[in-house]
Structure formats: structure tokens, C-alpha cells
Design an enzyme around this catalytic site. Sequence first.
Site, mmCIF file in Angstrom:
data_model
loop_
_atom_site.group_PDB
_atom_site.id
_atom_site.type_symbol
_atom_site.label_atom_id
_atom_site.label_comp_id
_atom_site.label_asym_id
_atom_site.label_seq_id
_atom_site.Cartn_x
_atom_site.Cartn_y
_atom_site.Cartn_z
ATOM 1 N N HIS A 31 -23.401 12.999 65.942
ATOM 2 C CA HIS A 31 -22.941 13.410 67.766
ATOM 3 C C HIS A 31 -24.637 13.545 68.371
ATOM 4 O O HIS A 31 -25.403 13.371 68.092
ATOM 5 C CB HIS A 31 -22.908 15.202 68.072
ATOM 6 C CG HIS A 31 -23.449 15.678 68.973
ATOM 7 N ND1 HIS A 31 -22.833 15.647 70.105
ATOM 8 C CD2 HIS A 31 -23.648 16.741 69.281
ATOM 9 C CE1 HIS A 31 -22.968 16.160 71.324
ATOM 10 N NE2 HIS A 31 -24.099 16.812 70.553
ATOM 11 N N CYS B 280 -20.219 20.629 71.248
ATOM 12 C CA CYS B 280 -20.347 19.574 70.212
ATOM 13 C C CYS B 280 -19.198 18.946 69.327
ATOM 14 O O CYS B 280 -19.154 17.602 69.069
ATOM 15 C CB CYS B 280 -21.068 18.918 70.361
ATOM 16 S SG CYS B 280 -22.242 19.676 72.173
ATOM 17 N N ASN C 95 -26.032 13.655 76.289
ATOM 18 C CA ASN C 95 -25.479 15.014 75.468
ATOM 19 C C ASN C 95 -24.059 15.028 76.182
ATOM 20 O O ASN C 95 -24.446 15.305 77.123
ATOM 21 C CB ASN C 95 -26.015 15.488 75.229
ATOM 22 C CG ASN C 95 -24.988 16.773 74.387
ATOM 23 O OD1 ASN C 95 -23.706 16.728 74.208
ATOM 24 N ND2 ASN C 95 -26.331 17.868 73.833
HETATM 25 N N1 ACO Z 1 -39.523 17.921 81.493
HETATM 26 C C1 ACO Z 1 -40.608 18.372 81.725
HETATM 27 N N2 ACO Z 1 -40.716 19.329 80.748
HETATM 28 C C2 ACO Z 1 -40.811 20.086 80.048
HETATM 29 C C3 ACO Z 1 -38.635 19.665 80.568
HETATM 30 C C4 ACO Z 1 -39.159 18.898 80.325
HETATM 31 N N3 ACO Z 1 -37.320 18.260 81.329
HETATM 32 N N4 ACO Z 1 -38.405 20.969 79.861
HETATM 33 C C5 ACO Z 1 -39.318 21.563 78.453
HETATM 34 N N5 ACO Z 1 -40.533 20.856 79.014
HETATM 35 C C6 ACO Z 1 -41.842 21.804 79.141
HETATM 36 C C7 ACO Z 1 -41.906 23.562 77.828
HETATM 37 O O1 ACO Z 1 -42.203 24.216 79.786
HETATM 38 C C8 ACO Z 1 -42.587 23.203 77.431
HETATM 39 O O2 ACO Z 1 -43.450 23.396 78.473
HETATM 40 P P1 ACO Z 1 -45.336 24.561 77.510
HETATM 41 O O3 ACO Z 1 -45.809 24.158 76.404
HETATM 42 O O4 ACO Z 1 -46.452 24.480 78.411
HETATM 43 O O5 ACO Z 1 -44.360 25.785 77.111
HETATM 44 C C9 ACO Z 1 -42.701 21.842 77.288
HETATM 45 O O6 ACO Z 1 -42.330 20.654 77.402
HETATM 46 C C10 ACO Z 1 -42.208 21.932 74.545
HETATM 47 O O7 ACO Z 1 -40.851 22.914 75.136
HETATM 48 P P2 ACO Z 1 -40.045 22.601 73.862
HETATM 49 O O8 ACO Z 1 -38.808 23.392 74.213
HETATM 50 O O9 ACO Z 1 -40.423 23.204 72.602
HETATM 51 O O10 ACO Z 1 -39.876 21.373 73.816
HETATM 52 P P3 ACO Z 1 -39.134 20.711 72.041
HETATM 53 O O11 ACO Z 1 -40.358 19.538 71.717
HETATM 54 O O12 ACO Z 1 -38.804 21.465 71.576
HETATM 55 O O13 ACO Z 1 -37.719 20.436 72.752
HETATM 56 C C11 ACO Z 1 -35.580 20.213 73.464
HETATM 57 C C12 ACO Z 1 -37.208 20.358 73.655
HETATM 58 C C13 ACO Z 1 -35.504 18.073 73.597
HETATM 59 C C14 ACO Z 1 -34.616 20.939 74.281
HETATM 60 C C15 ACO Z 1 -35.537 19.313 71.466
HETATM 61 O O14 ACO Z 1 -35.983 21.521 71.382
HETATM 62 C C16 ACO Z 1 -33.827 19.757 71.600
HETATM 63 O O15 ACO Z 1 -33.168 18.088 71.727
HETATM 64 N N6 ACO Z 1 -32.869 20.686 70.498
HETATM 65 C C17 ACO Z 1 -31.967 20.272 70.372
HETATM 66 C C18 ACO Z 1 -31.218 20.274 72.070
HETATM 67 C C19 ACO Z 1 -29.974 19.713 71.385
HETATM 68 O O16 ACO Z 1 -29.246 19.049 70.696
HETATM 69 N N7 ACO Z 1 -28.364 20.297 72.410
HETATM 70 C C20 ACO Z 1 -27.228 20.031 72.280
HETATM 71 C C21 ACO Z 1 -26.309 21.505 70.866
HETATM 72 S S1 ACO Z 1 -25.309 20.990 71.192
HETATM 73 C C22 ACO Z 1 -24.187 20.904 72.357
HETATM 74 O O17 ACO Z 1 -24.846 19.729 72.948
HETATM 75 C C23 ACO Z 1 -23.456 21.767 74.228
#
Ligand code: ACO
Length: 329
Positions: free
Chosen positions: A256, A116, A286
Amino acid sequence: MVTEKYTRILGIGAYGPSRVVTNEQLSQTVDTSDEWIRSRTGILERRFGSDEQSTSDLALEAAQKALAHAGVLPDEIDLVLVATITPDMAFPSTACVLQHKLGLRKVACFDLEAACSGFLYALDVADSMLASGRYKKALVVGAEKMSSIMDWEDRTTCVLFGDGAGAAVLSKEGEGPALVGFYCGADGSNPSLLCQPAGGSALPASSETLSSRKHFLKMNGREIFKSAVRVMESSCRTLLEEHNLELSDVSLIIPHQANMRIVESLSQRLEVPMNKFYCNLERYGNTSAASIPLALNEAVQKKALSDGDLCLLVAFGAGLTWSSTIVRF
Ligand code: ACO
């Protein structure tokens, strides 16, 4: 001979594929909901390329717009850089494919992979190559078909990404916003945080890698979130300090476009209000290396930047990589 002149953005262009998929539509095939995606990420919809479109086709659309905006003829381009993690093929480079599709001369072309952060890395590299005096006009593209590496059975990743492309024509000669500062960094100590495990020399394609879905993007979202906020903050501060600038000198920050909560955390850590951040991730998701040029192009179209304004671009990505660039309008 090294010249001290700033590299200018002569023109910029972007392309978002026409197929729009809303959270609601996604939740018909993936175990997710509009509410979850919206509240955790700020994303409302994303754009996906068609089956016929590869990354070079998305890049082509953006590049044609950037050339037209710059008023530069394809024949004038003597360097092509494509930042991507979703190349048409492992090799030859997508930049070479793009050269042919654009009908360019047989000029230097290569891909650059910094996930990214790729577009900002590519600006830095192009600036150095233009400074050498051996190249006069560079076409720099960030293009991704993220839908080609997404695992539709993994709801934790497939709801986050989209396809798109953005491009800029750069030169030391001519008018346009000036690239006045660059900073790139990386920490390769934990590649598995965000990666596509199979298909390279470490884990070549096999029936086992296919059945275990290792050709798709894998991500530890929580760890990436924490790292993203930390490295984007330090990247902004380091670059501004190097140039004796304060955050208050900056008119607009274009981060980003990964997740609105990351942008909000960055806003708090930098103590810069959210209205100074330009975001369009709600409509694109993204788009990795395409995210910054897609947002920058939109900010330019909407005249969000005036002459004399300083714009700070900041990215992070797999690697981990990070990068920031100061643009003076
Ligand atoms: N829909 C519904 N529920 C979901 C989904 C979904 N799409 N995805 C995960 N969940 C559930 C999980 O299973 C979990 O359930 P559980 O508590 O029963 O186990 C719950 O939601 C919480 O999951 P977390 O992973 O803890 O959710 P979090 O609040 O951390 O959000 C996210 C996840 C959005 C991915 C966040 O961590 C994030 O944005 N991280 C950065 C991602 C990013 O920026 N990536 C790009 C980086 S660079 C590049 O792009 C190459």
C-alpha cells in the site's frame, strides 16, 4: 459447484486525474514545505480530481481501461465491486452508479469498505463469488476521491493523500496472472486512530459536526505508522507460510502506497531489499483503496513482472484492516 481453478486477472487499468499538485504548490496554501513532506513521506506530488469528478467518474476511467486491456465487453461483466471510503453518496453504492455509467447489464453491484485494504479485500470476495460458479466475470475497482474528505486546515493529514482509481477484470476462465492466495484481517478495537467521525449513524450531520470539522479524515499518524509496519509484516509472513512459500520466492512486493518510510521499515523487518518493492507514491500520495491497483497497473505496464514471477500485494488501512494477496504471473 466449487471449482479449484485459480481466478485470473484478464485485464487491469488505472486512472490518475490530470490535475497535479506538487508539494511546493501545496505549501502556498498550507503551512508546510516540500522538504517536510518529502523527508517524512517520500511524496513529491499528488493528483486531484476536478470539482465535476466524483469517485464513480474516476472508477469509470479505470474500468474502461481494464475492460479494454482484458478484451472483455461490458455486457460480459456479471459482478461489480467497488472498494472505496469516498463513495459518491452514502447510498446507493458507487458500484451501482458505475454500472449505469459503464452501460453494464443489470448485474450484482456493491461497495466494499476496508479503507486502504479495500482492493485486496475485494479481490478475495470476488474470488469466492467466482468460485461459487454463479458469477463468471467480475469487475473489481479501487477508487477514491480523498480530496473530498481532506481538511485543508490540518497539515498533518492533507499533505498525505491523493485521488485515483484502479480496476481489474477477473474470471476463472481465460488467461492472465493467477490469484493464488489471499489473507484478510482486522482489529476494530481502536477506530479513532483513523476515521471520518461524522456523517454516519453514530454522529449524524449537524451544524455542530460541521463547525467542528468532524466530516474530515482524522488520523493519529504515529500510531498508524507503528501498526502499519507490524501488520504488513505479519500479513506477508502469514500468507506466504500458508502457501509454503519463502520471501525469496517473491519477485516483487507491491505495498500500500502510504509513506516511503513505512515501506523502508517493512523492507528492514522482512529483510527484503528496497529494490524488490514497487513504489509510485512519490507521484500519487496515498490514494487509499486505489493505491495497490494504481501501482500494480504501472508495474504491469513497465513489464516489471515476467511469466512465472510471484508478486505479493500487501495493504493496511483504517479499521484497522490488513490484507495480502499472492499473484502468479
Ligand atoms: N508540514 C510541516 N510540519 C508538519 C506537518 C506538515 N505537513 N505535519 C506535521 N508537522 C509537524 C508537527 O506539527 C510536529 O511539530 P511539533 O514537533 O512542533 O509538534 C512535527 O511536524 C512532527 O510531527 P509528527 O506527527 O511527529 O511527524 P511524523 O514524523 O510522525 O510524521 C506522518 C507524520 C508522516 C503522518 C507519519 O506519522 C506517518 O506517515 N504516519 C502514517 C500515516 C499513514 O500511513 N496513513 C495512512 C494510513 S491508511 C489510510 O490511508 C486510510
